[in-house]
Write a protein that holds these residues in place. Sequence first.
Motif, PDB file in Angstrom:
ATOM      1  N   ALA A   1      43.640  44.005  44.894  1.00 48.94           N
ATOM      2  CA  ALA A   1      42.602  44.671  45.521  1.00 48.94           C
ATOM      3  C   ALA A   1      43.032  45.637  46.257  1.00 48.94           C
ATOM      4  O   ALA A   1      42.211  46.085  46.565  1.00 48.94           O
ATOM      5  CB  ALA A   1      42.193  42.848  47.195  1.00 48.94           C
ATOM      6  N   ILE A   2      44.359  45.404  46.925  1.00 50.49           N
ATOM      7  CA  ILE A   2      45.496  47.191  47.546  1.00 50.49           C
ATOM      8  C   ILE A   2      44.247  47.803  46.867  1.00 50.49           C
ATOM      9  O   ILE A   2      44.429  49.153  46.839  1.00 50.49           O
ATOM     10  CB  ILE A   2      46.346  47.015  47.553  1.00 50.49           C
ATOM     11  CG1 ILE A   2      46.276  45.895  48.425  1.00 50.49           C
ATOM     12  CG2 ILE A   2      46.908  48.012  48.135  1.00 50.49           C
ATOM     13  CD1 ILE A   2      48.131  45.780  48.320  1.00 50.49           C
TER      14      ILE A   2
ATOM     15  N   ARG B   1      54.767  39.218  40.117  1.00 54.73           N
ATOM     16  CA  ARG B   1      54.787  39.817  41.642  1.00 54.73           C
ATOM     17  C   ARG B   1      54.640  41.579  41.769  1.00 54.73           C
ATOM     18  O   ARG B   1      55.836  42.385  41.607  1.00 54.73           O
ATOM     19  CB  ARG B   1      55.473  39.070  42.564  1.00 54.73           C
ATOM     20  CG  ARG B   1      54.978  37.542  42.821  1.00 54.73           C
ATOM     21  CD  ARG B   1      54.033  37.584  43.023  1.00 54.73           C
ATOM     22  NE  ARG B   1      53.861  36.182  43.153  1.00 54.73           N
ATOM     23  CZ  ARG B   1      52.749  35.029  42.809  1.00 54.73           C
ATOM     24  NH1 ARG B   1      52.931  35.397  41.600  1.00 54.73           N
ATOM     25  NH2 ARG B   1      52.900  34.154  42.915  1.00 54.73           N
TER      26      ARG B   1
ATOM     27  N   PRO C   1      41.563  41.927  39.333  1.00 51.72           N
ATOM     28  CA  PRO C   1      42.539  41.420  38.776  1.00 51.72           C
ATOM     29  C   PRO C   1      43.004  41.148  36.941  1.00 51.72           C
ATOM     30  O   PRO C   1      44.130  41.148  36.946  1.00 51.72           O
ATOM     31  CB  PRO C   1      42.653  39.901  38.848  1.00 51.72           C
ATOM     32  CG  PRO C   1      41.446  40.103  40.215  1.00 51.72           C
ATOM     33  CD  PRO C   1      40.641  40.868  39.716  1.00 51.72           C
TER      34      PRO C   1
ATOM     35  N   GLU D   1      46.162  39.499  42.247  1.00 51.40           N
ATOM     36  CA  GLU D   1      44.852  39.611  42.783  1.00 51.40           C
ATOM     37  C   GLU D   1      45.315  40.340  43.688  1.00 51.40           C
ATOM     38  O   GLU D   1      44.421  40.483  44.489  1.00 51.40           O
ATOM     39  CB  GLU D   1      44.893  37.743  42.755  1.00 51.40           C
ATOM     40  CG  GLU D   1      44.480  37.561  41.832  1.00 51.40           C
ATOM     41  CD  GLU D   1      45.615  36.810  41.155  1.00 51.40           C
ATOM     42  OE1 GLU D   1      46.965  36.341  41.159  1.00 51.40           O
ATOM     43  OE2 GLU D   1      44.965  36.282  39.688  1.00 51.40           O
ATOM     44  N   GLN D   2      46.071  40.323  44.700  1.00 52.49           N
ATOM     45  CA  GLN D   2      46.639  40.865  46.115  1.00 52.49           C
ATOM     46  C   GLN D   2      46.802  42.438  45.993  1.00 52.49           C
ATOM     47  O   GLN D   2      45.717  43.373  46.223  1.00 52.49           O
ATOM     48  CB  GLN D   2      47.274  39.764  47.417  1.00 52.49           C
ATOM     49  CG  GLN D   2      46.921  38.467  46.972  1.00 52.49           C
ATOM     50  CD  GLN D   2      48.658  38.326  47.813  1.00 52.49           C
ATOM     51  OE1 GLN D   2      49.605  38.329  47.155  1.00 52.49           O
ATOM     52  NE2 GLN D   2      48.781  36.957  49.343  1.00 52.49           N
ATOM     53  N   ALA D   3      47.624  42.359  44.956  1.00 51.41           N
ATOM     54  CA  ALA D   3      48.155  43.860  44.476  1.00 51.41           C
ATOM     55  C   ALA D   3      46.392  44.895  44.048  1.00 51.41           C
ATOM     56  O   ALA D   3      46.097  45.860  43.915  1.00 51.41           O
ATOM     57  CB  ALA D   3      48.633  44.152  43.288  1.00 51.41           C
TER      58      ALA D   3
ATOM     59  N   ARG E   1      57.255  41.885  51.127  1.00 53.11           N
ATOM     60  CA  ARG E   1      56.385  40.769  50.947  1.00 53.11           C
ATOM     61  C   ARG E   1      56.017  41.402  49.354  1.00 53.11           C
ATOM     62  O   ARG E   1      56.195  42.575  49.120  1.00 53.11           O
ATOM     63  CB  ARG E   1      55.145  41.269  50.962  1.00 53.11           C
ATOM     64  CG  ARG E   1      53.980  40.326  50.897  1.00 53.11           C
ATOM     65  CD  ARG E   1      53.114  40.093  51.922  1.00 53.11           C
ATOM     66  NE  ARG E   1      51.932  38.802  51.506  1.00 53.11           N
ATOM     67  CZ  ARG E   1      50.884  39.355  51.482  1.00 53.11           C
ATOM     68  NH1 ARG E   1      50.273  40.239  52.027  1.00 53.11           N
ATOM     69  NH2 ARG E   1      49.788  38.555  50.848  1.00 53.11           N
TER      70      ARG E   1
ATOM     71  N   PHE F   1      53.480  40.992  46.244  1.00 52.64           N
ATOM     72  CA  PHE F   1      52.237  40.760  46.211  1.00 52.64           C
ATOM     73  C   PHE F   1      51.496  39.829  44.945  1.00 52.64           C
ATOM     74  O   PHE F   1      52.071  40.449  43.930  1.00 52.64           O
ATOM     75  CB  PHE F   1      51.015  41.749  46.521  1.00 52.64           C
ATOM     76  CG  PHE F   1      51.350  42.503  47.615  1.00 52.64           C
ATOM     77  CD1 PHE F   1      50.578  41.959  48.473  1.00 52.64           C
ATOM     78  CD2 PHE F   1      52.249  43.448  47.493  1.00 52.64           C
ATOM     79  CE1 PHE F   1      50.509  42.523  49.573  1.00 52.64           C
ATOM     80  CE2 PHE F   1      52.473  44.470  49.028  1.00 52.64           C
ATOM     81  CZ  PHE F   1      51.266  43.555  50.063  1.00 52.64           C
ATOM     82  N   THR F   2      50.286  39.078  44.840  1.00 49.49           N
ATOM     83  CA  THR F   2      50.276  38.416  42.927  1.00 49.49           C
ATOM     84  C   THR F   2      49.325  38.865  42.637  1.00 49.49           C
ATOM     85  O   THR F   2      49.021  40.078  43.213  1.00 49.49           O
ATOM     86  CB  THR F   2      49.592  37.071  43.579  1.00 49.49           C
ATOM     87  OG1 THR F   2      47.778  37.568  44.653  1.00 49.49           O
ATOM     88  CG2 THR F   2      50.082  36.189  44.454  1.00 49.49           C
TER      89      THR F   2
END
Length: 107
Positions: free
Chosen positions: A55-56, A83, A61, A51-53, A46, A48-49
């Motif tokens: 959060a991880i 990404r 962001p 924003e998702q990265a 996968r 990740f955007t």
Amino acid sequence: MTRNDLAPPTKNTTDTAVDENSLILRLAEAVERLTIRETVADLELRCFTPEQAAAILGKTPNWVVEAIQARRIPFTYVGKSPRLTAEHIRQIQAAGEVLPSKYANAA
């Protein structure tokens, strides 16, 4: 997993409630095994955007986007969108690792 893994055991009992419960439990275990196996493989492939990265990584962001623009963190483009893969996120975490000094005071 085969169809026979989910088939009820061949017993000559009249208690169908016990058989149904055991079948439901076995089915739930099978679904859980499949979900875990697919989840690990999906996360490796996968992208990740930012924003998702963020959060991880526990960052904002904006921090991720600025680090991408400044080329401070590894990333890839999918089309025109930046990404991050799971490997990129691991590299970012490893780059920030600080090991203890052998000369540190033992308090």
